[in-house]
Design a protein around this motif. Sequence first.
Motif, PDB file in Angstrom:
ATOM      1  N   ALA A  54       0.853  -1.191   0.000  1.00  0.00           N
ATOM      2  CA  ALA A  54       0.000   0.000   0.000  1.00  0.00           C
ATOM      3  C   ALA A  54       0.887   1.238   0.000  1.00  0.00           C
ATOM      4  O   ALA A  54       2.052   1.189   0.394  1.00  0.00           O
ATOM      5  CB  ALA A  54      -0.907   0.020   1.217  1.00  0.00           C
ATOM      6  N   ILE A  55       0.308   2.343  -0.460  1.00  0.00           N
ATOM      7  CA  ILE A  55       0.978   3.641  -0.413  1.00  0.00           C
ATOM      8  C   ILE A  55      -0.022   4.650   0.121  1.00  0.00           C
ATOM      9  O   ILE A  55      -1.163   4.719  -0.348  1.00  0.00           O
ATOM     10  CB  ILE A  55       1.461   4.098  -1.801  1.00  0.00           C
ATOM     11  N   ARG A  56       0.431   5.435   1.095  1.00  0.00           N
ATOM     12  CA  ARG A  56      -0.403   6.527   1.597  1.00  0.00           C
ATOM     13  C   ARG A  56       0.193   7.829   1.080  1.00  0.00           C
ATOM     14  O   ARG A  56       1.372   8.112   1.291  1.00  0.00           O
ATOM     15  CB  ARG A  56      -0.433   6.542   3.115  1.00  0.00           C
ATOM     16  N   SER A  57      -0.640   8.580   0.374  1.00  0.00           N
ATOM     17  CA  SER A  57      -0.202   9.833  -0.207  1.00  0.00           C
ATOM     18  C   SER A  57      -1.389  10.780  -0.276  1.00  0.00           C
ATOM     19  O   SER A  57      -2.489  10.369  -0.667  1.00  0.00           O
ATOM     20  CB  SER A  57       0.359   9.581  -1.609  1.00  0.00           C
ATOM     21  N   ASN A  58      -1.167  12.023   0.103  1.00  0.00           N
ATOM     22  CA  ASN A  58      -2.246  13.020   0.086  1.00  0.00           C
ATOM     23  C   ASN A  58      -3.468  12.547   0.860  1.00  0.00           C
ATOM     24  O   ASN A  58      -4.601  12.681   0.406  1.00  0.00           O
ATOM     25  CB  ASN A  58      -2.631  13.385  -1.344  1.00  0.00           C
ATOM     26  N   GLU A  59      -3.206  11.937   2.024  1.00  0.00           N
ATOM     27  CA  GLU A  59      -4.278  11.449   2.906  1.00  0.00           C
ATOM     28  C   GLU A  59      -5.116  10.330   2.290  1.00  0.00           C
ATOM     29  O   GLU A  59      -6.190  10.005   2.791  1.00  0.00           O
ATOM     30  CB  GLU A  59      -5.182  12.599   3.366  1.00  0.00           C
ATOM     31  N   LYS A  60      -4.646   9.732   1.196  1.00  0.00           N
ATOM     32  CA  LYS A  60      -5.345   8.602   0.582  1.00  0.00           C
ATOM     33  C   LYS A  60      -4.481   7.360   0.700  1.00  0.00           C
ATOM     34  O   LYS A  60      -3.266   7.416   0.515  1.00  0.00           O
ATOM     35  CB  LYS A  60      -5.633   8.876  -0.899  1.00  0.00           C
ATOM     36  N   LEU A  61      -5.120   6.244   1.012  1.00  0.00           N
ATOM     37  CA  LEU A  61      -4.435   4.966   1.099  1.00  0.00           C
ATOM     38  C   LEU A  61      -4.790   4.157  -0.136  1.00  0.00           C
ATOM     39  O   LEU A  61      -5.969   3.913  -0.409  1.00  0.00           O
ATOM     40  CB  LEU A  61      -4.850   4.221   2.373  1.00  0.00           C
ATOM     41  N   ARG A  62      -3.771   3.778  -0.886  1.00  0.00           N
ATOM     42  CA  ARG A  62      -3.997   3.016  -2.122  1.00  0.00           C
ATOM     43  C   ARG A  62      -3.570   1.569  -1.901  1.00  0.00           C
ATOM     44  O   ARG A  62      -2.386   1.284  -1.715  1.00  0.00           O
ATOM     45  CB  ARG A  62      -3.222   3.647  -3.263  1.00  0.00           C
ATOM     46  N   ILE A  63      -4.572   0.670  -1.919  1.00  0.00           N
ATOM     47  CA  ILE A  63      -4.338  -0.759  -1.740  1.00  0.00           C
ATOM     48  C   ILE A  63      -5.017  -1.488  -2.894  1.00  0.00           C
ATOM     49  O   ILE A  63      -6.228  -1.392  -3.016  1.00  0.00           O
ATOM     50  CB  ILE A  63      -4.937  -1.280  -0.417  1.00  0.00           C
ATOM     51  N   PRO A  64      -4.329  -2.178  -3.718  1.00  0.00           N
ATOM     52  CA  PRO A  64      -2.880  -2.192  -3.912  1.00  0.00           C
ATOM     53  C   PRO A  64      -2.433  -0.910  -4.600  1.00  0.00           C
ATOM     54  O   PRO A  64      -3.240  -0.233  -5.249  1.00  0.00           O
ATOM     55  CB  PRO A  64      -2.660  -3.402  -4.804  1.00  0.00           C
ATOM     56  N   PRO A  65      -1.161  -0.592  -4.495  1.00  0.00           N
ATOM     57  CA  PRO A  65      -0.673   0.627  -5.137  1.00  0.00           C
ATOM     58  C   PRO A  65      -0.536   0.441  -6.647  1.00  0.00           C
ATOM     59  O   PRO A  65      -0.358  -0.679  -7.128  1.00  0.00           O
ATOM     60  CB  PRO A  65       0.692   0.833  -4.495  1.00  0.00           C
ATOM     61  N   GLU A  66      -0.638   1.540  -7.374  1.00  0.00           N
ATOM     62  CA  GLU A  66      -0.380   1.516  -8.813  1.00  0.00           C
ATOM     63  C   GLU A  66       1.125   1.375  -9.007  1.00  0.00           C
ATOM     64  O   GLU A  66       1.888   2.216  -8.537  1.00  0.00           O
ATOM     65  CB  GLU A  66      -0.871   2.810  -9.460  1.00  0.00           C
ATOM     66  N   ILE A  67       1.549   0.343  -9.708  1.00  0.00           N
ATOM     67  CA  ILE A  67       2.987   0.074  -9.804  1.00  0.00           C
ATOM     68  C   ILE A  67       3.709   0.975 -10.800  1.00  0.00           C
ATOM     69  O   ILE A  67       4.934   1.009 -10.820  1.00  0.00           O
ATOM     70  CB  ILE A  67       3.267  -1.404 -10.115  1.00  0.00           C
ATOM     71  N   ASP A  68       2.972   1.712 -11.615  1.00  0.00           N
ATOM     72  CA  ASP A  68       3.609   2.583 -12.598  1.00  0.00           C
ATOM     73  C   ASP A  68       3.516   4.066 -12.246  1.00  0.00           C
ATOM     74  O   ASP A  68       3.847   4.919 -13.059  1.00  0.00           O
ATOM     75  CB  ASP A  68       3.018   2.327 -13.981  1.00  0.00           C
ATOM     76  N   THR A  69       3.085   4.379 -11.027  1.00  0.00           N
ATOM     77  CA  THR A  69       3.022   5.764 -10.564  1.00  0.00           C
ATOM     78  C   THR A  69       4.317   6.101  -9.841  1.00  0.00           C
ATOM     79  O   THR A  69       4.728   5.369  -8.940  1.00  0.00           O
ATOM     80  CB  THR A  69       1.822   5.958  -9.613  1.00  0.00           C
ATOM     81  N   PRO A  70       4.977   7.199 -10.211  1.00  0.00           N
ATOM     82  CA  PRO A  70       6.224   7.569  -9.528  1.00  0.00           C
ATOM     83  C   PRO A  70       5.995   7.854  -8.035  1.00  0.00           C
ATOM     84  O   PRO A  70       4.988   8.444  -7.653  1.00  0.00           O
ATOM     85  CB  PRO A  70       6.659   8.846 -10.250  1.00  0.00           C
ATOM     86  N   LEU A  71       6.945   7.435  -7.214  1.00  0.00           N
ATOM     87  CA  LEU A  71       6.878   7.676  -5.774  1.00  0.00           C
ATOM     88  C   LEU A  71       7.253   9.124  -5.481  1.00  0.00           C
ATOM     89  O   LEU A  71       8.101   9.704  -6.156  1.00  0.00           O
ATOM     90  CB  LEU A  71       7.837   6.747  -5.037  1.00  0.00           C
ATOM     91  N   THR A  72       6.621   9.695  -4.473  1.00  0.00           N
ATOM     92  CA  THR A  72       6.938  11.054  -4.044  1.00  0.00           C
ATOM     93  C   THR A  72       7.640  10.995  -2.690  1.00  0.00           C
ATOM     94  O   THR A  72       7.504  10.016  -1.950  1.00  0.00           O
ATOM     95  CB  THR A  72       5.662  11.907  -3.925  1.00  0.00           C
ATOM     96  N   ALA A  73       8.364  12.045  -2.368  1.00  0.00           N
ATOM     97  CA  ALA A  73       9.119  12.077  -1.112  1.00  0.00           C
ATOM     98  C   ALA A  73       8.219  12.042   0.109  1.00  0.00           C
ATOM     99  O   ALA A  73       8.617  11.547   1.168  1.00  0.00           O
ATOM    100  CB  ALA A  73      10.004  13.316  -1.069  1.00  0.00           C
ATOM    101  N   ASP A  74       6.995  12.542  -0.028  1.00  0.00           N
ATOM    102  CA  ASP A  74       6.101  12.614   1.136  1.00  0.00           C
ATOM    103  C   ASP A  74       5.150  11.432   1.262  1.00  0.00           C
ATOM    104  O   ASP A  74       4.336  11.391   2.172  1.00  0.00           O
ATOM    105  CB  ASP A  74       5.306  13.919   1.114  1.00  0.00           C
ATOM    106  N   CYS A  75       5.256  10.438   0.385  1.00  0.00           N
ATOM    107  CA  CYS A  75       4.371   9.275   0.514  1.00  0.00           C
ATOM    108  C   CYS A  75       4.911   8.339   1.597  1.00  0.00           C
ATOM    109  O   CYS A  75       6.065   8.411   1.990  1.00  0.00           O
ATOM    110  CB  CYS A  75       4.206   8.555  -0.816  1.00  0.00           C
ATOM    111  N   VAL A  76       4.038   7.476   2.089  1.00  0.00           N
ATOM    112  CA  VAL A  76       4.414   6.471   3.075  1.00  0.00           C
ATOM    113  C   VAL A  76       4.154   5.107   2.459  1.00  0.00           C
ATOM    114  O   VAL A  76       3.055   4.841   1.971  1.00  0.00           O
ATOM    115  CB  VAL A  76       3.602   6.629   4.386  1.00  0.00           C
ATOM    116  N   LEU A  77       5.163   4.265   2.470  1.00  0.00           N
ATOM    117  CA  LEU A  77       5.065   2.924   1.901  1.00  0.00           C
ATOM    118  C   LEU A  77       4.723   1.925   3.001  1.00  0.00           C
ATOM    119  O   LEU A  77       5.339   1.945   4.064  1.00  0.00           O
ATOM    120  CB  LEU A  77       6.396   2.522   1.256  1.00  0.00           C
ATOM    121  N   VAL A  78       3.767   1.065   2.724  1.00  0.00           N
ATOM    122  CA  VAL A  78       3.448  -0.041   3.629  1.00  0.00           C
ATOM    123  C   VAL A  78       4.080  -1.269   2.993  1.00  0.00           C
ATOM    124  O   VAL A  78       3.708  -1.662   1.886  1.00  0.00           O
ATOM    125  CB  VAL A  78       1.924  -0.221   3.800  1.00  0.00           C
TER     126      VAL A  78
END
Length: 70
Positions: free
Chosen positions: A27-51
């Motif tokens: 999962a990735i939490r970014s902009n107060e949204k939790l994405r489960i499962p994460p999109e594997i082709d979206t670039p990671l940002t410095a402020d995201c949180v990886l589960v």
Amino acid sequence: MNPPAAWVGKTIRSLEVRTRYGANIIAIRSNEKLRIPPEIDTPLTADCVLVILGNYKAMEKLEKLENVEP
């Protein structure tokens, strides 16, 4: 965990986390949204949180990456 600086701007697919480290980003939490499962082709940002799911050895490898200066 936040992504290591070297991972920012890269995609989960390009990082090959499962192959290289034996762990899965479930999962990735970014902009107060939790994405489960994460999109594997979206670039990671410095402020995201990886589960991340992995055994102790895999998590140790990832922790070492997190503590390396860019």
